[in-house]
Design a protein around this motif. Sequence first.
Motif, PDB file in Angstrom:
ATOM      1  N   SER A  18      38.843  42.602  66.834  1.00  0.00           N
ATOM      2  CA  SER A  18      39.959  43.539  66.828  1.00  0.00           C
ATOM      3  C   SER A  18      40.046  44.298  68.147  1.00  0.00           C
ATOM      4  O   SER A  18      41.134  44.478  68.702  1.00  0.00           O
ATOM      5  CB  SER A  18      39.815  44.529  65.664  1.00  0.00           C
ATOM      6  OG  SER A  18      40.892  45.434  65.642  1.00  0.00           O
ATOM      7  N   LEU A  19      38.872  44.716  68.662  1.00  0.00           N
ATOM      8  CA  LEU A  19      38.856  45.404  69.957  1.00  0.00           C
ATOM      9  C   LEU A  19      39.367  44.479  71.060  1.00  0.00           C
ATOM     10  O   LEU A  19      40.124  44.895  71.939  1.00  0.00           O
ATOM     11  CB  LEU A  19      37.432  45.867  70.279  1.00  0.00           C
ATOM     12  CG  LEU A  19      36.918  47.072  69.495  1.00  0.00           C
ATOM     13  CD1 LEU A  19      35.441  47.295  69.798  1.00  0.00           C
ATOM     14  CD2 LEU A  19      37.723  48.327  69.848  1.00  0.00           C
ATOM     15  N   LEU A  40      43.281  46.821  60.893  1.00  0.00           N
ATOM     16  CA  LEU A  40      42.154  46.072  60.341  1.00  0.00           C
ATOM     17  C   LEU A  40      41.385  46.930  59.338  1.00  0.00           C
ATOM     18  O   LEU A  40      41.017  46.458  58.249  1.00  0.00           O
ATOM     19  CB  LEU A  40      41.219  45.620  61.454  1.00  0.00           C
ATOM     20  CG  LEU A  40      39.935  44.910  60.994  1.00  0.00           C
ATOM     21  CD1 LEU A  40      40.272  43.619  60.247  1.00  0.00           C
ATOM     22  CD2 LEU A  40      39.011  44.634  62.166  1.00  0.00           C
ATOM     23  N   PHE A  41      41.150  48.179  59.676  1.00  0.00           N
ATOM     24  CA  PHE A  41      40.396  49.079  58.791  1.00  0.00           C
ATOM     25  C   PHE A  41      41.121  49.258  57.454  1.00  0.00           C
ATOM     26  O   PHE A  41      40.510  49.127  56.381  1.00  0.00           O
ATOM     27  CB  PHE A  41      40.202  50.427  59.468  1.00  0.00           C
ATOM     28  CG  PHE A  41      39.608  51.482  58.569  1.00  0.00           C
ATOM     29  CD1 PHE A  41      38.249  51.479  58.259  1.00  0.00           C
ATOM     30  CD2 PHE A  41      40.413  52.460  58.004  1.00  0.00           C
ATOM     31  CE1 PHE A  41      37.709  52.435  57.410  1.00  0.00           C
ATOM     32  CE2 PHE A  41      39.885  53.428  57.161  1.00  0.00           C
ATOM     33  CZ  PHE A  41      38.521  53.412  56.867  1.00  0.00           C
ATOM     34  N   GLU A  99      43.167  44.082  70.621  1.00  0.00           N
ATOM     35  CA  GLU A  99      43.891  45.272  71.063  1.00  0.00           C
ATOM     36  C   GLU A  99      43.856  45.388  72.580  1.00  0.00           C
ATOM     37  O   GLU A  99      44.848  45.744  73.215  1.00  0.00           O
ATOM     38  CB  GLU A  99      43.303  46.526  70.426  1.00  0.00           C
ATOM     39  CG  GLU A  99      44.113  47.785  70.701  1.00  0.00           C
ATOM     40  CD  GLU A  99      43.822  48.896  69.710  1.00  0.00           C
ATOM     41  OE1 GLU A  99      44.534  49.919  69.757  1.00  0.00           O
ATOM     42  OE2 GLU A  99      42.902  48.752  68.886  1.00  0.00           O
ATOM     43  N   SER A 137      45.243  45.862  66.270  1.00  0.00           N
ATOM     44  CA  SER A 137      45.002  47.300  66.173  1.00  0.00           C
ATOM     45  C   SER A 137      43.843  47.530  65.220  1.00  0.00           C
ATOM     46  O   SER A 137      43.848  47.030  64.088  1.00  0.00           O
ATOM     47  CB  SER A 137      46.249  48.027  65.669  1.00  0.00           C
ATOM     48  OG  SER A 137      45.932  49.313  65.197  1.00  0.00           O
ATOM     49  N   GLY A 138      42.857  48.278  65.665  1.00  0.00           N
ATOM     50  CA  GLY A 138      41.694  48.547  64.831  1.00  0.00           C
ATOM     51  C   GLY A 138      42.043  49.279  63.556  1.00  0.00           C
ATOM     52  O   GLY A 138      41.441  49.035  62.499  1.00  0.00           O
ATOM     53  N   GLY A 157      35.435  43.563  63.810  1.00  0.00           N
ATOM     54  CA  GLY A 157      35.708  44.739  64.636  1.00  0.00           C
ATOM     55  C   GLY A 157      35.731  44.404  66.114  1.00  0.00           C
ATOM     56  O   GLY A 157      36.590  44.885  66.862  1.00  0.00           O
TER      57      GLY A 157
END
Length: 585
Positions: free
Chosen positions: A123-124, A87-88, A127, A83-84, A120
């Motif tokens: 992560s994409l 991660l953020f 997801e 999930s982005g 990122g």
Amino acid sequence: MYTRLSKEDADSNSINNQLRTGKLFFKDLGIDESKIKVYNEGEGISGGAEIEDRPQLQQLILDIQNGLISTAWFRDQKRLERSGMTLFLFTEVVKKSKVDVYFGNDLEDFKNPKGFIMRGLKSLLNESTRLEQSWETKKQLHLNMKEGKHRGGMHTYGYTSDENGYVIVDEEEAKIVRRIYQMSMDGIGTRAIARTLNKEGVATRSNTVKGGSGKRITVNKHTGKETITDIKDIKWAGNTVRGIIVNEKYKGIAYLGSEELGERKQYDYPIIIEPKEWKKVNDNLKSNRNNSGKNVKHKYLLEGMIECGRCGRNYYGRTRKDKSDHYYLCSSKRFPELNCGNKSINIDFIENFIWSTLTSSSLKNQINLQLATGDDKPKLDTLQLEVEQLHKELTKHKNAKKKAIQSSFYSDDDRDVEDIVKAIQSKIESTEEILDKKEKELDYLSDASNKLDKVKDELSNVKQETPFNLRQEIINKFIKRIFIESDNNQHMYEVKIEYNAPIWDNIFVTNQAYSIIKEMHPIKAIPQTIEWIKEPKNVTYKKQLYTKVEQYQPKFKHKHIFNTSFEQSPWEIAEMNYYYNKLSN
């Protein structure tokens, strides 16, 4: 070391494999195994779950923020997140902390913009993979249902699977299902059916799953109190029986998918009850409701207000048209084997008594005393914390509802999506009801300087003759809880009133014929009362008390006499106790 395994992960990613790889990594770094802390999230936890639903990750982040961790290791980025947003949030924490984070053998530089872009993108991809797996899982579940196979999780009562995974009728349980339908058609209410099944020792679905192990948590919608029950101890209840009667699976129809998301589809299911018979029983169900001669339209003034002083369960009202059975009784009585033995109390008596207490001069005198002595029962801080906690619970339930709709196919519950959502919605409504009551109480108490004056003024305007709805509204405003406990040896009841308003709790005792009512003093009132009567301005009143003390002296056999006499009001007993001790000295 952080470990996690979702349902979709391959065997190579098992927890044991992650642990073995992690230990070898730390050994190569020269870090002793005794200094390694493992944050094991366990199996079945999705990388797309929110951080608040991953307690081990939440603790790891907290420990990083507190400077307790120097090196954090994940087998790969997917162990951390799919999930982005996760991660953020994790990145923001690491950037502000002195910690080295490794994905496998690679040290990640969270301050490098290039690294941020690569993470990122990963992560994409993670997801996207998770969503694709979810889609494939849903597709497979629909395919299973179409082929007549079990969707997974707990079977509906009356069904099982054959060796190939196809849903078939469990003939022994089907006999119970058919019997339930027949008893309902014969005019027997759902609670009466449940009592019969419990009396005969018929196992529930919960009793038979995984050997009857585990716990179930239920929440009281009036108080928010949680009750934990062993699965093996769960009994048949009226709602369970009703759930079987209205379940369309028994007539051969099953649903899968969320109606809200447009994914709901209908499938065939093995028939236990013929459709015409199912409809006939369900049409008849309404006429069976509370089929025991009760006046179901009766309004209970103290509904949800009374708690059993012995076992903590709710008291509920039960009455007949002729009032031959006209009581509030402990809900444990619904199950003979759980009956705590606390006696029922007459509806008319307790309702009239509680209302009379609110409108009595005695309560107004007690408030006057509190105004003179000051309030020793500050609730604001406690209430504020309760309100904040309820807001958090409400947010959690709403998030759970959203996730249940979006990810319901991962649930082990055999109920349809709508049933899961309804169960969560029930928790939301229950929490909102408790929160509304607490917030009103908090608002009411916030004005510390005038709160007792407000209570006094408002109670002064309450009339004995008041319409039912207004009377119930007033009771709910001023009274938080009513506790009832019977002393069967002494043939007495103890009735305790706990107020929402800042009034000392009242405790009364009455015989079981309701012919004698005596008030026991609130013990917390005594120290303040004594301080009040020490004031010089009360010299005249002191002299009057000397006479009272002499009058009751034969009864005062102990240093504290409030446990030996109920004849006087609480503050009068406290005053006499103080001056009797002075005279004795």
